[in-house]
Design an enzyme around this catalytic site. Structure first.
Site, PDB file in Angstrom:
ATOM      1  N   HIS A 140       0.829  -0.729  -0.055  1.00 45.81           N
ATOM      2  CA  HIS A 140       0.025   0.293   0.089  1.00 45.81           C
ATOM      3  C   HIS A 140       1.051   1.053   0.013  1.00 45.81           C
ATOM      4  O   HIS A 140       1.560   1.473   0.911  1.00 45.81           O
ATOM      5  CB  HIS A 140      -0.929   0.233   1.264  1.00 45.81           C
ATOM      6  CG  HIS A 140      -2.026   1.276   0.972  1.00 45.81           C
ATOM      7  ND1 HIS A 140      -1.798   2.267   2.067  1.00 45.81           N
ATOM      8  CD2 HIS A 140      -2.950   1.427   0.479  1.00 45.81           C
ATOM      9  CE1 HIS A 140      -2.820   3.290   2.020  1.00 45.81           C
ATOM     10  NE2 HIS A 140      -3.318   2.679   0.675  1.00 45.81           N
TER      11      HIS A 140
ATOM     12  N   HIS B 123      -6.005   4.634  -6.312  1.00 45.54           N
ATOM     13  CA  HIS B 123      -7.615   5.417  -6.115  1.00 45.54           C
ATOM     14  C   HIS B 123      -7.377   6.156  -5.580  1.00 45.54           C
ATOM     15  O   HIS B 123      -6.060   6.761  -5.762  1.00 45.54           O
ATOM     16  CB  HIS B 123      -7.801   4.902  -4.559  1.00 45.54           C
ATOM     17  CG  HIS B 123      -8.508   2.551  -4.308  1.00 45.54           C
ATOM     18  ND1 HIS B 123      -9.429   2.730  -3.664  1.00 45.54           N
ATOM     19  CD2 HIS B 123      -7.697   2.048  -5.085  1.00 45.54           C
ATOM     20  CE1 HIS B 123      -9.492   1.632  -3.584  1.00 45.54           C
ATOM     21  NE2 HIS B 123      -8.576   1.036  -4.485  1.00 45.54           N
TER      22      HIS B 123
ATOM     23  N   GLU C  82     -10.261   2.607  -8.592  1.00 46.25           N
ATOM     24  CA  GLU C  82     -11.060   2.994  -7.456  1.00 46.25           C
ATOM     25  C   GLU C  82     -12.050   4.130  -8.588  1.00 46.25           C
ATOM     26  O   GLU C  82     -12.567   3.858  -9.451  1.00 46.25           O
ATOM     27  CB  GLU C  82     -11.055   3.585  -5.341  1.00 46.25           C
ATOM     28  CG  GLU C  82     -12.364   3.668  -5.143  1.00 46.25           C
ATOM     29  CD  GLU C  82     -11.566   4.709  -4.150  1.00 46.25           C
ATOM     30  OE1 GLU C  82     -12.144   4.425  -2.572  1.00 46.25           O
ATOM     31  OE2 GLU C  82     -10.893   5.475  -3.920  1.00 46.25           O
TER      32      GLU C  82
ATOM     33  N   GLU D 188     -16.123   2.076   0.581  1.00 48.92           N
ATOM     34  CA  GLU D 188     -15.954   2.358   1.716  1.00 48.92           C
ATOM     35  C   GLU D 188     -16.904   3.505   2.261  1.00 48.92           C
ATOM     36  O   GLU D 188     -17.191   3.734   3.692  1.00 48.92           O
ATOM     37  CB  GLU D 188     -14.231   3.267   2.065  1.00 48.92           C
ATOM     38  CG  GLU D 188     -14.594   4.080   0.810  1.00 48.92           C
ATOM     39  CD  GLU D 188     -13.343   5.090   0.149  1.00 48.92           C
ATOM     40  OE1 GLU D 188     -12.009   4.652   1.328  1.00 48.92           O
ATOM     41  OE2 GLU D 188     -13.414   5.570  -0.611  1.00 48.92           O
TER      42      GLU D 188
END
Length: 560
Positions: A260, A330, A349, A355
């Site tokens: 990440h 994202h 995304e 989320e």
């Protein structure tokens, strides 16, 4: 436009596309804009009648019209600005920090402007025009690009159960100077070694490829909203995250960790560390990274969708390709088919994902619109699979709920295309419903064929897909806030064979608000002549797996 069409739109914005969709007449956009502009950490709306592409419309005569662009490279992202008196759209480019729309050097080309029109909504979904207007694959060898089904610690942090940050005692962090060994752990940091091992074990036991771990690296204590340049180094783990040991443990179980890289939109900082960050990934066996661009862009004044950032997103993908790394970006600009040229851009995304169900909720019709809009340009990492719909695991803490039934969550693995699919919920929530979880374990993420059986934007979808290199089929159906009955034939199956059908459907008393986790599972034998009728609850869905009938899997199973 030839009339006051119905449109499915989100506000035109240079920095944010994570809005819920609004369905209205073109003439109503101006009056609805204020309500449609919900808060985000970075947003720059530009007009009371501005909207983003892909824009899906429907005429009173039943024509479906889709407006978008393809092959966005070295150019500013296009939005649309509506003259709502004459129903004329103007191409509206994202400016840079100086207000300029772009810098071009001849010879050069602009992106394609695309218009897809049909009297059958299913044709919009089936069109591959946007993808095919991009250049062919830039790589000679693509053997390292693989579909990924993954789990991770994301949902517990999104919902507030756990934290990205290691400590709560640091109002300010200076990387390379702050000594985390002298701080007090907050006790709810999700990316700790023992907790991540549990996810690795779960992934290995259930056939998942990877485990995404966010919050593993130093700097999360002051990462957000500070316009901070040197915010992360993408290299240094927190004291409770054993980078080497966890990767070795994962590999021993046949699983990889997923990297990440949250940039906090500090682009110069990310680019200065990018080679070292990718080299670290290769050292420890990572082959995929989720990147994030939360907050206002640094250099200050640049926008997420301007030419400068469009160039950066592609630079990151191409640089990752040099290291044989797949990218799931994202908050990046919405896709325009570039995954054809650079297939290591395995997902984005770039829209309002799951989320937001933990924040303010998504409208029940949201996922019936996305395939007509956001997914026209490429696959989406929507992160579905939430089973604790009411978020009861949060106890007395303030929380919202997911605006779907459990079975609609299953259906999304088929209706929202992506070769990168997450089972996003907590392990303990899956362990309560392992019979329903079986569909997530079984469903493919890469396909030979997709068929669109029923479709109406904003209302419902029924999609069938054939697993790549297999005879298995999967069908997903979803609806909006209205209950309905899906009706379809299985005439896409091999007419010479029988299949074992496993149906995961809303229970008779299921309702996304009153009883969202009610479901039923039914097995039976079917053929290409079978016609199915499946009831969907309000904001409900169904998922169907179809496997060729053999002696070992069909014993005792009756006709459906």
């Amino acid at each position: 436009m030839t009339g006051n069409h119905t449109a499915f739109w989100i506000p035109g914005d240079y920095d944010n596309q994570e809005y819920d969709y609004t369905e209205s007449r073109l003439s109503e956009i101006r009056g609805l804009m204020k309500k449609a502009l919900t808060y985000n950490s970075s947003q720059t709306p530009y007009s009371e009648t501005g909207v983003q592409t892909a824009l899906q419309m429907k005429t009173d005569e039943g024509l479906y019209i889709n407006l978008h662009e393809a092959a966005l490279k070295d150019y500013s992202c296009m939005h649309l600005n509506l003259d709502d008196k004459n129903f004329v759209f103007e191409s509206w480019l994202t400016p840079d920090a100086q207000g300029n729309k772009g810098y071009m050097q001849a010879p050069c080309v602009s992106p394609w402007r695309t218009v897809i029109v049909s009297d059958d909504a299913r044709d919009i979904l089936a069109s591959r025009m946007t993808l095919n207007l991009n250049e062919p694959c830039a790589y000679d060898d693509v053997s390292w690009i693989k579909p990924v089904k993954y789990v991770g610690v994301l949902w517990e942090m999104i919902t507030g159960k756990s934290a990205w940050a290691y400590t709560s005692s640091l109002p300010s962090v200076k990387l390379g100077e702050t000594d985390y060994s002298k701080t007090k752990p907050n006790g709810y940091h999700a990316a700790n070694t023992e907790h991540v091992k549990r996810y690795i074990d779960f992934a290995a036991a259930n056939g998942f490829d990877q485990v995404l771990v966010e919050g593993w690296n130093e700097g999360w204590e002051d990462w957000f909203g500070r316009s901070k340049d040197f915010v992360f180094d993408f290299l240094t783990p927190y004291p409770d995250f054993d980078l080497k040991g966890l990767n070795e443990y994962a590999h021993s179980k046949g699983v990889r960790l997923m990297m990440h890289h949250e940039t906090s939109s500090s682009i110069r900082n990310y680019e200065r560390h990018m080679d070292d960050a990718y080299r670290l990934m290769k050292k420890y066996g990572y082959n995929a990274v989720k990147s994030g661009y939360v907050g206002n862009i640094i250099p200050r004044g640049e926008h997420h969708y301007g030419q400068w950032m469009v160039d950066h997103y592609l630079y990151a993908v191409k640089k990752a390709g040099e290291y044989k790394i797949m990218v799931n970006a994202h908050e990046a600009v919405r896709p325009t088919g570039l995954c054809r040229t650079y297939p290591n851009l395995i997902g984005n995304e770039s829209a309002r994902g799951t989320e937001y169900e933990a924040f303010n909720g998504n409208k029940p019709f949201h996922t019936t619109v996305l395939p007509f809009t956001r997914l026209v340009g490429g696959p989406m990492d929507y992160t579905p699979g939430i089973f604790d719909i009411k978020l009861d695991f949060l106890g007395n803490r303030p929380h919202k709920q997911v605006n779907t039934t459990l079975c609609k969550q299953l259906a999304l693995y088929v209706t929202l295309y992506s070769p990168l699919q997450m089972a996003a919920d907590l392990i303990e929530n899956y362990e309560k419903h392992m019979d329903a979880f079986q569909f997530i374990k079984d469903v493919a993420v890469d396909w030979d064929k997709s068929l669109y059986l029923e479709a109406e934007p904003g209302d419902f979808l029924t999609i069938a897909r054939k697993e790549k290199g297999s005879s298995r089929w999967f069908v997903g159906g979803i609806t909006d806030e209205n209950a309905r009955t899906a009706e379809f034939r299985l005439d896409f199956l091999d007419p010479t064979k029988k299949y074992v059908a496993t149906l995961y459907a809303d229970g008779e008393d299921a309702d996304y608000l009153k009883n969202p986790t009610a479901y039923r599972i039914k097995k039976g034998l079917v053929t290409a002549k079978t016609k199915l009728r499946v009831r969907l609850a309000r904001s409900g869905g169904f998922a169907l797996s179809l496997e060729e009938a053999m002696r070992e899997n069909s014993k005792g199973i009756k006709k459906f």
